[in-house]
Design a protein around this motif. Structure first.
Motif, PDB file in Angstrom:
ATOM      1  N   HIS A 104      32.860  14.173  54.728  1.00  0.00           N
ATOM      2  CA  HIS A 104      32.065  15.335  54.337  1.00  0.00           C
ATOM      3  C   HIS A 104      32.415  16.506  55.241  1.00  0.00           C
ATOM      4  O   HIS A 104      32.852  16.321  56.373  1.00  0.00           O
ATOM      5  CB  HIS A 104      30.563  15.034  54.481  1.00  0.00           C
ATOM      6  CG  HIS A 104      30.118  13.860  53.691  1.00  0.00           C
ATOM      7  ND1 HIS A 104      30.137  12.575  54.205  1.00  0.00           N
ATOM      8  CD2 HIS A 104      29.678  13.746  52.427  1.00  0.00           C
ATOM      9  CE1 HIS A 104      29.708  11.734  53.290  1.00  0.00           C
ATOM     10  NE2 HIS A 104      29.425  12.420  52.199  1.00  0.00           N
ATOM     11  N   VAL A 105      32.150  17.714  54.755  1.00  0.00           N
ATOM     12  CA  VAL A 105      32.319  18.912  55.576  1.00  0.00           C
ATOM     13  C   VAL A 105      31.104  19.013  56.483  1.00  0.00           C
ATOM     14  O   VAL A 105      29.960  18.955  56.013  1.00  0.00           O
ATOM     15  CB  VAL A 105      32.430  20.173  54.692  1.00  0.00           C
ATOM     16  CG1 VAL A 105      32.490  21.414  55.559  1.00  0.00           C
ATOM     17  CG2 VAL A 105      33.626  20.080  53.772  1.00  0.00           C
ATOM     18  N   LEU A 106      31.344  19.133  57.769  1.00  0.00           N
ATOM     19  CA  LEU A 106      30.261  19.310  58.734  1.00  0.00           C
ATOM     20  C   LEU A 106      30.363  20.703  59.334  1.00  0.00           C
ATOM     21  O   LEU A 106      31.449  21.186  59.632  1.00  0.00           O
ATOM     22  CB  LEU A 106      30.337  18.255  59.838  1.00  0.00           C
ATOM     23  CG  LEU A 106      30.127  16.813  59.407  1.00  0.00           C
ATOM     24  CD1 LEU A 106      30.290  15.881  60.607  1.00  0.00           C
ATOM     25  CD2 LEU A 106      28.768  16.627  58.779  1.00  0.00           C
ATOM     26  N   TYR A 107      29.214  21.336  59.535  1.00  0.00           N
ATOM     27  CA  TYR A 107      29.170  22.696  60.067  1.00  0.00           C
ATOM     28  C   TYR A 107      28.078  22.781  61.121  1.00  0.00           C
ATOM     29  O   TYR A 107      26.972  22.270  60.924  1.00  0.00           O
ATOM     30  CB  TYR A 107      28.892  23.685  58.928  1.00  0.00           C
ATOM     31  CG  TYR A 107      28.718  25.110  59.384  1.00  0.00           C
ATOM     32  CD1 TYR A 107      29.782  25.823  59.911  1.00  0.00           C
ATOM     33  CD2 TYR A 107      27.485  25.745  59.282  1.00  0.00           C
ATOM     34  CE1 TYR A 107      29.634  27.132  60.331  1.00  0.00           C
ATOM     35  CE2 TYR A 107      27.330  27.062  59.695  1.00  0.00           C
ATOM     36  CZ  TYR A 107      28.401  27.742  60.224  1.00  0.00           C
ATOM     37  OH  TYR A 107      28.258  29.038  60.635  1.00  0.00           O
ATOM     38  N   ARG A 108      28.414  23.409  62.234  1.00  0.00           N
ATOM     39  CA  ARG A 108      27.412  23.672  63.269  1.00  0.00           C
ATOM     40  C   ARG A 108      27.306  25.177  63.417  1.00  0.00           C
ATOM     41  O   ARG A 108      28.277  25.854  63.746  1.00  0.00           O
ATOM     42  CB  ARG A 108      27.803  23.022  64.589  1.00  0.00           C
ATOM     43  CG  ARG A 108      26.659  23.077  65.598  1.00  0.00           C
ATOM     44  CD  ARG A 108      26.960  22.274  66.819  1.00  0.00           C
ATOM     45  NE  ARG A 108      28.032  22.918  67.554  1.00  0.00           N
ATOM     46  CZ  ARG A 108      28.624  22.406  68.606  1.00  0.00           C
ATOM     47  NH1 ARG A 108      28.280  21.222  69.035  1.00  0.00           N
ATOM     48  NH2 ARG A 108      29.585  23.058  69.222  1.00  0.00           N
ATOM     49  N   ARG A 109      26.146  25.682  63.167  1.00  0.00           N
ATOM     50  CA  ARG A 109      25.920  27.127  63.220  1.00  0.00           C
ATOM     51  C   ARG A 109      26.108  27.638  64.649  1.00  0.00           C
ATOM     52  O   ARG A 109      25.939  26.877  65.604  1.00  0.00           O
ATOM     53  CB  ARG A 109      24.520  27.460  62.714  1.00  0.00           C
ATOM     54  CG  ARG A 109      24.349  27.079  61.268  1.00  0.00           C
ATOM     55  CD  ARG A 109      23.078  27.631  60.665  1.00  0.00           C
ATOM     56  NE  ARG A 109      22.989  27.205  59.271  1.00  0.00           N
ATOM     57  CZ  ARG A 109      23.626  27.770  58.264  1.00  0.00           C
ATOM     58  NH1 ARG A 109      24.400  28.810  58.487  1.00  0.00           N
ATOM     59  NH2 ARG A 109      23.494  27.329  57.042  1.00  0.00           N
ATOM     60  N   PRO A 110      26.431  28.926  64.818  1.00  0.00           N
ATOM     61  CA  PRO A 110      26.561  29.473  66.171  1.00  0.00           C
ATOM     62  C   PRO A 110      25.295  29.228  66.987  1.00  0.00           C
ATOM     63  O   PRO A 110      24.183  29.416  66.493  1.00  0.00           O
ATOM     64  CB  PRO A 110      26.777  30.969  65.925  1.00  0.00           C
ATOM     65  CG  PRO A 110      27.371  31.035  64.564  1.00  0.00           C
ATOM     66  CD  PRO A 110      26.745  29.908  63.796  1.00  0.00           C
ATOM     67  N   HIS A 111      25.469  28.749  68.199  1.00  0.00           N
ATOM     68  CA  HIS A 111      24.390  28.404  69.134  1.00  0.00           C
ATOM     69  C   HIS A 111      23.545  27.232  68.637  1.00  0.00           C
ATOM     70  O   HIS A 111      22.500  26.956  69.197  1.00  0.00           O
ATOM     71  CB  HIS A 111      23.489  29.615  69.429  1.00  0.00           C
ATOM     72  CG  HIS A 111      24.241  30.830  69.834  1.00  0.00           C
ATOM     73  ND1 HIS A 111      24.932  30.928  71.027  1.00  0.00           N
ATOM     74  CD2 HIS A 111      24.473  31.998  69.174  1.00  0.00           C
ATOM     75  CE1 HIS A 111      25.522  32.111  71.102  1.00  0.00           C
ATOM     76  NE2 HIS A 111      25.269  32.779  69.987  1.00  0.00           N
ATOM     77  N   LEU A 118      27.863  20.476  54.438  1.00  0.00           N
ATOM     78  CA  LEU A 118      28.052  21.538  53.461  1.00  0.00           C
ATOM     79  C   LEU A 118      28.904  20.990  52.328  1.00  0.00           C
ATOM     80  O   LEU A 118      29.756  20.130  52.547  1.00  0.00           O
ATOM     81  CB  LEU A 118      28.783  22.733  54.082  1.00  0.00           C
ATOM     82  CG  LEU A 118      28.102  23.519  55.189  1.00  0.00           C
ATOM     83  CD1 LEU A 118      29.014  24.630  55.662  1.00  0.00           C
ATOM     84  CD2 LEU A 118      26.781  24.090  54.718  1.00  0.00           C
ATOM     85  N   ASP A 119      28.704  21.530  51.149  1.00  0.00           N
ATOM     86  CA  ASP A 119      29.615  21.159  50.062  1.00  0.00           C
ATOM     87  C   ASP A 119      30.924  21.918  50.272  1.00  0.00           C
ATOM     88  O   ASP A 119      30.969  22.949  50.943  1.00  0.00           O
ATOM     89  CB  ASP A 119      29.000  21.435  48.693  1.00  0.00           C
ATOM     90  CG  ASP A 119      28.727  22.912  48.469  1.00  0.00           C
ATOM     91  OD1 ASP A 119      29.495  23.524  47.709  1.00  0.00           O
ATOM     92  OD2 ASP A 119      27.767  23.441  49.060  1.00  0.00           O
ATOM     93  N   LEU A 120      31.997  21.407  49.715  1.00  0.00           N
ATOM     94  CA  LEU A 120      33.331  21.944  49.966  1.00  0.00           C
ATOM     95  C   LEU A 120      33.461  23.392  49.498  1.00  0.00           C
ATOM     96  O   LEU A 120      34.080  24.211  50.185  1.00  0.00           O
ATOM     97  CB  LEU A 120      34.384  21.066  49.284  1.00  0.00           C
ATOM     98  CG  LEU A 120      35.831  21.436  49.557  1.00  0.00           C
ATOM     99  CD1 LEU A 120      36.128  21.391  51.047  1.00  0.00           C
ATOM    100  CD2 LEU A 120      36.759  20.515  48.798  1.00  0.00           C
ATOM    101  N   ASP A 121      32.881  23.738  48.356  1.00  0.00           N
ATOM    102  CA  ASP A 121      32.985  25.118  47.855  1.00  0.00           C
ATOM    103  C   ASP A 121      32.348  26.113  48.825  1.00  0.00           C
ATOM    104  O   ASP A 121      32.902  27.184  49.086  1.00  0.00           O
ATOM    105  CB  ASP A 121      32.337  25.233  46.473  1.00  0.00           C
ATOM    106  CG  ASP A 121      33.146  24.553  45.393  1.00  0.00           C
ATOM    107  OD1 ASP A 121      34.372  24.389  45.598  1.00  0.00           O
ATOM    108  OD2 ASP A 121      32.569  24.164  44.365  1.00  0.00           O
ATOM    109  N   THR A 122      31.188  25.772  49.359  1.00  0.00           N
ATOM    110  CA  THR A 122      30.519  26.650  50.320  1.00  0.00           C
ATOM    111  C   THR A 122      31.373  26.826  51.570  1.00  0.00           C
ATOM    112  O   THR A 122      31.547  27.939  52.072  1.00  0.00           O
ATOM    113  CB  THR A 122      29.142  26.078  50.704  1.00  0.00           C
ATOM    114  OG1 THR A 122      28.355  25.927  49.522  1.00  0.00           O
ATOM    115  CG2 THR A 122      28.424  26.969  51.691  1.00  0.00           C
ATOM    116  N   ALA A 123      31.926  25.720  52.084  1.00  0.00           N
ATOM    117  CA  ALA A 123      32.757  25.784  53.289  1.00  0.00           C
ATOM    118  C   ALA A 123      34.005  26.629  53.045  1.00  0.00           C
ATOM    119  O   ALA A 123      34.378  27.452  53.894  1.00  0.00           O
ATOM    120  CB  ALA A 123      33.139  24.376  53.727  1.00  0.00           C
ATOM    121  N   MET A 124      34.659  26.446  51.895  1.00  0.00           N
ATOM    122  CA  MET A 124      35.868  27.233  51.594  1.00  0.00           C
ATOM    123  C   MET A 124      35.538  28.723  51.469  1.00  0.00           C
ATOM    124  O   MET A 124      36.314  29.574  51.919  1.00  0.00           O
ATOM    125  CB  MET A 124      36.536  26.707  50.323  1.00  0.00           C
ATOM    126  CG  MET A 124      37.083  25.300  50.468  1.00  0.00           C
ATOM    127  SD  MET A 124      38.312  25.129  51.752  1.00  0.00           S
ATOM    128  CE  MET A 124      39.707  25.882  50.967  1.00  0.00           C
TER     129      MET A 124
END
Length: 188
Positions: A104-111, A118-124
């Protein structure tokens, strides 16, 4: 079990008294090892590949059963590695089937302190928006009177897990976007 039979079960004794003085065949086998089968014996197909970890390009045989990778070994036909792999290359199977592999796509927001999926389309879309903004913000038409037509807003560092074709395409993409700071881990 008699002493003679017990001593006769020792591999060293079998090696010294049998027909295998170098210990490369029957002398080295036990009952348990006789029953073992190679884990590649049930593979449907063998696919030739190249180790993804560095620029050496060691050959690999990828064993596939039911469209699943079951084993990866060094390719003895490879003129580069002649069937040998370093410890990282020997662990390549973990790239495809390891339990620690993320799917899966993983995202860590700033700070932020937590990862979110996240779904792949959002990440791209996020990546595209950031590349466009960095290019627009860091664009240089000229510097010191010389025409540059470049951006210093982002750079590219490719990994050794990319093959030559992928690195070629990434280089072309980044050059087309105006980036000049493009490097690859395999050369660093």
């Amino acid at each position: 079990m008699g002493v003679r039979r017990w001593i006769g079960s020792w591999p060293v004794y079998r090696q010294a008294t049998g027909s295998d003085p170098l210990g490369r065949g029957a002398a080295a086998k036990s009952g348990a090892s006789e029953r073992l089968k190679p884990r590649v014996s049930t593979a449907d197909q063998v696919v030739k590949s190249v180790c993804p970890y560095c620029a050496v390009g060691c050959g690999q045989n990828v064993y596939v059963k039911d469209d699943e990778v079951v084993q990866i070994e060094g390719d003895p036909d490879s003129p580069v590695s002649r069937g040998r792999l370093c410890p990282k290359g020997s662990a390549t199977l973990q790239l495809t089937t390891g339990p620690a592999r993320e799917h899966h796509v993983l995202y860590r927001r700033p700070h932020g302190t937590e990862w979110e999926r996240l779904d792949l389309d959002t990440a791209m879309d996020m990546i595209a928006d950031r590349v466009i903004a960095a290019r627009r913000h860091g664009w240089q038409w000229e510097q010191d009177g010389d025409r540059t037509r470049r951006t210093l807003g982002f750079a590219g560092l490719g990994g050794a897990t990319l093959d030559n074709e992928e690195n070629y395409l990434i280089k072309k993409l980044f050059t087309a976007l105006g980036a000049v700071q493009i490097e690859n881990q395999a050369r660093v």
